[in-house]
Scaffold this motif. Sequence first.
Motif, PDB file in Angstrom:
ATOM      1  N   UNK A  70       0.861  -1.175   0.000  1.00 36.11           N
ATOM      2  CA  UNK A  70       0.000   0.000   0.000  1.00 36.11           C
ATOM      3  C   UNK A  70       0.898   1.225   0.000  1.00 36.11           C
ATOM      4  N   UNK A  71       0.364   2.321  -0.546  1.00 40.05           N
ATOM      5  CA  UNK A  71       1.176   3.497  -0.814  1.00 40.05           C
ATOM      6  C   UNK A  71       0.515   4.783  -0.338  1.00 40.05           C
ATOM      7  N   UNK A  72       1.337   5.801  -0.136  1.00 41.04           N
ATOM      8  CA  UNK A  72       0.857   7.154   0.132  1.00 41.04           C
ATOM      9  C   UNK A  72       0.548   7.805  -1.220  1.00 41.04           C
ATOM     10  N   UNK A  73      -0.349   8.776  -1.225  1.00 42.67           N
ATOM     11  CA  UNK A  73      -0.671   9.513  -2.446  1.00 42.67           C
ATOM     12  C   UNK A  73       0.599  10.150  -2.985  1.00 42.67           C
ATOM     13  N   UNK A  74       0.816  10.034  -4.278  1.00 38.78           N
ATOM     14  CA  UNK A  74       1.995  10.631  -4.894  1.00 38.78           C
ATOM     15  C   UNK A  74       3.162   9.678  -5.068  1.00 38.78           C
ATOM     16  N   UNK A  75       3.050   8.456  -4.572  1.00 33.55           N
ATOM     17  CA  UNK A  75       4.147   7.490  -4.717  1.00 33.55           C
ATOM     18  C   UNK A  75       4.347   7.160  -6.193  1.00 33.55           C
ATOM     19  N   UNK A  76       5.584   7.038  -6.616  1.00 36.30           N
ATOM     20  CA  UNK A  76       5.890   6.741  -8.019  1.00 36.30           C
ATOM     21  C   UNK A  76       5.408   5.357  -8.444  1.00 36.30           C
ATOM     22  N   UNK A  77       5.107   4.491  -7.506  1.00 33.20           N
ATOM     23  CA  UNK A  77       4.604   3.150  -7.828  1.00 33.20           C
ATOM     24  C   UNK A  77       3.143   3.177  -8.296  1.00 33.20           C
ATOM     25  N   UNK A  78       2.486   4.313  -8.161  1.00 32.58           N
ATOM     26  CA  UNK A  78       1.063   4.418  -8.497  1.00 32.58           C
ATOM     27  C   UNK A  78       0.827   4.956  -9.902  1.00 32.58           C
ATOM     28  N   UNK A  79       1.785   4.844 -10.784  1.00 29.25           N
ATOM     29  CA  UNK A  79       1.661   5.415 -12.129  1.00 29.25           C
ATOM     30  C   UNK A  79       0.640   4.673 -12.986  1.00 29.25           C
ATOM     31  N   UNK A  80       0.543   3.354 -12.868  1.00 26.67           N
ATOM     32  CA  UNK A  80      -0.334   2.585 -13.750  1.00 26.67           C
ATOM     33  C   UNK A  80      -1.722   2.348 -13.168  1.00 26.67           C
ATOM     34  N   UNK A  81      -1.836   2.221 -11.877  1.00 26.41           N
ATOM     35  CA  UNK A  81      -3.151   2.078 -11.246  1.00 26.41           C
ATOM     36  C   UNK A  81      -3.091   2.647  -9.835  1.00 26.41           C
TER      37      UNK A  81
END
Length: 85
Positions: free
Chosen positions: A33-44
């Motif tokens: 799980x990620x914080x808003x703005x994490x680079x891992x969230x580029x595709x979904x």
Amino acid sequence: MSFLIVGAFAPASTVLAVSGDTIVYVTKTGECYHADGCSCLKKSKIETTLQEAVDDGYRACKKCSPGTLDSSSTTTSSSTKTSTK
């Protein structure tokens, strides 16, 4: 001539303990799980609560350090949410 080598180690990242209703994000195929703005969230980017993410087996992202559950806010979820993994 003498040299003094000083270690340039990065300090240990601080992981905050946050409540279970904190908004975090997961991806369709990830395990974190990620914080808003994490680079891992580029595709979904699927919004969920921290409690639901932990209940669904996600772990904290090491890149963005979104925090972990505060021990006083952990509860057993009785939801029958279908996993989006």
